[in-house]
Design a protein around this motif. Structure first.
Motif, mmCIF file in Angstrom:
data_model
loop_
_atom_site.group_PDB
_atom_site.id
_atom_site.type_symbol
_atom_site.label_atom_id
_atom_site.label_comp_id
_atom_site.label_asym_id
_atom_site.label_seq_id
_atom_site.Cartn_x
_atom_site.Cartn_y
_atom_site.Cartn_z
ATOM 1 N N THR A 148 57.331 80.782 -76.076
ATOM 2 C CA THR A 148 57.617 80.349 -77.554
ATOM 3 C C THR A 148 56.782 79.708 -78.422
ATOM 4 O O THR A 148 56.055 79.283 -78.023
ATOM 5 N N GLY A 149 56.988 79.795 -80.083
ATOM 6 C CA GLY A 149 56.698 78.537 -80.473
ATOM 7 C C GLY A 149 57.241 77.676 -80.476
ATOM 8 O O GLY A 149 58.007 76.831 -79.508
ATOM 9 N N GLY A 150 55.953 76.154 -81.450
ATOM 10 C CA GLY A 150 56.709 74.789 -81.691
ATOM 11 C C GLY A 150 55.421 74.486 -80.530
ATOM 12 O O GLY A 150 55.023 74.395 -80.061
ATOM 13 N N SER A 151 55.601 72.720 -81.428
ATOM 14 C CA SER A 151 55.258 71.628 -80.744
ATOM 15 C C SER A 151 55.014 71.312 -78.761
ATOM 16 O O SER A 151 54.322 70.784 -78.455
ATOM 17 N N SER A 152 56.605 71.800 -78.402
ATOM 18 C CA SER A 152 56.928 70.774 -77.786
ATOM 19 C C SER A 152 56.228 72.647 -76.005
ATOM 20 O O SER A 152 55.439 71.815 -75.546
ATOM 21 N N VAL A 153 56.166 73.596 -76.643
ATOM 22 C CA VAL A 153 55.633 74.571 -75.653
ATOM 23 C C VAL A 153 54.335 74.215 -76.207
ATOM 24 O O VAL A 153 53.180 73.980 -74.830
ATOM 25 N N ALA A 154 53.759 74.173 -77.259
ATOM 26 C CA ALA A 154 53.022 73.747 -77.103
ATOM 27 C C ALA A 154 52.224 72.821 -76.305
ATOM 28 O O ALA A 154 50.713 72.565 -76.516
ATOM 29 N N ALA A 155 52.608 71.848 -76.217
ATOM 30 C CA ALA A 155 51.919 70.671 -75.470
ATOM 31 C C ALA A 155 51.779 70.703 -74.340
ATOM 32 O O ALA A 155 51.541 69.623 -73.099
ATOM 33 N N VAL A 156 52.497 72.338 -73.612
ATOM 34 C CA VAL A 156 52.310 72.457 -72.136
ATOM 35 C C VAL A 156 50.385 72.291 -72.187
ATOM 36 O O VAL A 156 49.939 72.746 -70.698
ATOM 37 N N SER A 157 49.852 73.688 -73.084
ATOM 38 C CA SER A 157 49.445 74.109 -73.182
ATOM 39 C C SER A 157 48.177 73.651 -71.867
ATOM 40 O O SER A 157 46.678 73.809 -71.089
ATOM 41 N N PRO A 158 48.003 72.475 -72.573
ATOM 42 C CA PRO A 158 46.465 71.101 -72.262
ATOM 43 C C PRO A 158 46.756 70.857 -70.797
ATOM 44 O O PRO A 158 45.827 70.655 -70.002
ATOM 45 N N TYR A 159 47.815 70.942 -70.071
ATOM 46 C CA TYR A 159 47.546 70.831 -68.557
ATOM 47 C C TYR A 159 48.140 72.161 -67.967
ATOM 48 O O TYR A 159 47.850 72.185 -66.439
ATOM 49 N N ILE A 160 48.637 72.857 -68.006
ATOM 50 C CA ILE A 160 47.774 74.453 -66.969
ATOM 51 C C ILE A 160 46.387 74.198 -66.491
ATOM 52 O O ILE A 160 45.335 74.244 -67.349
ATOM 53 N N GLU A 161 46.372 74.839 -65.111
ATOM 54 C CA GLU A 161 44.644 74.445 -65.503
ATOM 55 C C GLU A 161 44.678 75.759 -64.226
ATOM 56 O O GLU A 161 45.576 76.698 -63.958
ATOM 57 N N VAL A 162 43.896 76.648 -63.956
ATOM 58 C CA VAL A 162 43.026 77.712 -62.969
ATOM 59 C C VAL A 162 44.150 77.122 -61.784
ATOM 60 O O VAL A 162 44.213 75.958 -60.976
ATOM 61 N N PHE A 163 44.664 78.333 -61.533
ATOM 62 C CA PHE A 163 45.168 78.460 -60.066
ATOM 63 C C PHE A 163 45.252 79.640 -58.909
ATOM 64 O O PHE A 163 45.051 80.408 -59.961
ATOM 65 N N ASP A 164 45.508 79.208 -58.126
ATOM 66 C CA ASP A 164 45.148 80.894 -57.443
ATOM 67 C C ASP A 164 46.121 82.026 -57.423
ATOM 68 O O ASP A 164 47.561 81.877 -58.171
ATOM 69 N N ASP A 165 45.790 83.023 -57.818
ATOM 70 C CA ASP A 165 46.117 84.426 -58.461
ATOM 71 C C ASP A 165 46.736 84.485 -60.235
ATOM 72 O O ASP A 165 47.355 85.338 -60.687
ATOM 73 N N ALA A 166 46.451 83.511 -61.225
ATOM 74 C CA ALA A 166 46.664 83.716 -61.465
ATOM 75 C C ALA A 166 46.045 84.922 -62.709
ATOM 76 O O ALA A 166 46.522 84.660 -64.203
ATOM 77 N N LYS A 167 45.417 84.695 -62.553
ATOM 78 C CA LYS A 167 44.067 86.618 -62.668
ATOM 79 C C LYS A 167 45.690 87.412 -63.384
ATOM 80 O O LYS A 167 45.587 88.022 -64.027
ATOM 81 N N HIS A 168 46.283 87.916 -62.695
ATOM 82 C CA HIS A 168 47.929 89.261 -62.910
ATOM 83 C C HIS A 168 49.098 88.273 -63.821
ATOM 84 O O HIS A 168 49.455 89.185 -63.596
ATOM 85 N N ILE A 169 48.408 87.162 -64.172
ATOM 86 C CA ILE A 169 49.737 86.738 -65.649
ATOM 87 C C ILE A 169 49.322 87.741 -66.464
ATOM 88 O O ILE A 169 47.675 87.451 -66.832
ATOM 89 N N HIS A 170 50.212 88.040 -67.286
ATOM 90 C CA HIS A 170 50.073 87.639 -68.818
ATOM 91 C C HIS A 170 50.728 87.051 -69.496
ATOM 92 O O HIS A 170 52.426 87.510 -69.248
#
Length: 346
Positions: A149-171
């Motif tokens: 969803t949108g919003g500042s709390s969800v936007a705060a999550v993406s900076p801490y997402i890293e490349v991880f195993d099998d991430a390429k199959h996620i949409h």
């Protein structure tokens, strides 16, 4: 450290507890935001620059941080200490007991509580984001479709997402069609930021604003809308925020009649475009195309992110009917406010 021994030591040297929590909190902020300068760190940790300088010097001497021209960052030793000490700190601070208590009262999978209160210190939202990112990366497994969803709390999550195993199959997809004026906080933009962070793919979904009911029904039959509706049925994970009902109505430029309706029907919280009263009953919903509340029941991994003491009632309103597999990531301010509301309601 043995909890009984620590309790005895804290009785003998009570100031040790305050010092431990202060250094741990500062170290946690450095891990989250580093490399970071002393001035922004002092604001983040709610310390004077003099106090911050003292803590930084102590942490540097213990080789838990390194201080360079660009600012302070956590060393490998500091990371190991945070990892091993985190559970104990949560236990000693009472956050673990508070989380267990709320988990039982809300009837959901788990509650994770970070230090602080977003309303007092906006930087606490970064800690919520980091914890949510960890829960997502550990729990997604072989899931493929992730709705945000949108919003500042969800936007705060993406900076801490890293490349991880099998991430390429996620949409990644938006949990509902994009509306509103705050472009940076729209679900489409946030979905793109998640995908970029871990090397996944995404698709945007734009919902035209101010459609009449007739135009809305026609739009739902469009190919892009039908495609997204099909993806919502197959969603493996949802990461979403929870908003205060009246504030969300204001952000959406709701007219006076709609705001009055929400007030008269006791709307407290909002999520996915649905407005909930204190018992979790849907009293209103905005006209858009997005994931439905009944579809959430089938989603294996549900992560709700919301913090701040002012959000207590809003979070409780949504949680009153939230799917049981929900993981709530919040802060001490919101957690204590929720417990207070629950206790006073009885």
């Amino acid at each position: 450290m043995d909890s009984d021994l620590f309790e005895l030591q804290s009785k003998l040297v009570p100031e040790m507890v305050d010092l431990l929590h202060e250094r741990y909190r500062v170290l946690k902020f450095i891990e989250t935001a580093g490399p970071i300068g002393r001035r922004p760190l002092s604001l983040m940790a709610d310390l004077t620059e003099r106090e911050c300088r003292s803590v930084l010097e102590a942490l540097r001497e213990l080789r838990l941080i390194r201080v360079a021209k660009e600012g302070a960052s956590v060393t490998e030793e500091g990371s190991r200490l945070l990892s091993s000490l985190g559970e104990a700190i949560d236990q000693w601070s009472g956050r673990e007991a508070l989380a267990r208590n709320l988990t039982a009262k809300l009837g959901i999978r788990s509650v994770k509580i970070v230090i602080g209160d977003c309303d007092v210190n906006p930087s606490v939202k970064n800690l919520i984001g980091k914890e949510a990112a960890q829960q997502f990366m550990e729990g997604i497994g072989d899931g493929e479709i992730v709705a945000v969803t949108g919003g500042s709390s969800v936007a705060a999550v993406s900076p801490y997402i890293e490349v991880f195993d099998d991430a390429k199959h996620i949409h990644f997809i938006a949990a509902r069609g994009g509306i509103g004026n705050e472009i940076g906080l729209q679900a489409n933009v946030i979905a793109a930021s998640f995908a970029e962070a871990c090397g996944a793919s995404y698709s945007a979904f734009y919902y035209p604003e101010s459609l009449s009911s007739e135009a809305h029904e026609i739009f739902k039959k469009e190919a892009i809308a039908q495609e997204m509706i099909a993806k919502y049925e197959k969603t493996d994970c949802v990461i979403h925020g929870i908003g205060d009902a009246q504030r969300m109505a204001a952000l959406r430029n709701a007219n006076e009649e709609e705001r009055l309706y929400l007030q008269e029907h006791g709307a407290k919280g909002e999520a996915f475009g649905y407005y909930f009263d204190e018992n979790g009953k849907v009293v209103h919903r905005i006209r858009t195309v997005g994931i439905q509340t009944e579809q959430l029941l089938k989603v294996p991994l549900l992560i709700a992110v919301a913090g701040g003491s002012s959000k207590g009632e809003a979070i409780l309103a949504y949680m009153a009917s939230a799917p049981k597999q929900t993981i709530l990531i919040t802060d001490e301010g919101a957690a204590k406010a929720m417990l207070s509301h629950v206790t006073n309601k009885k």
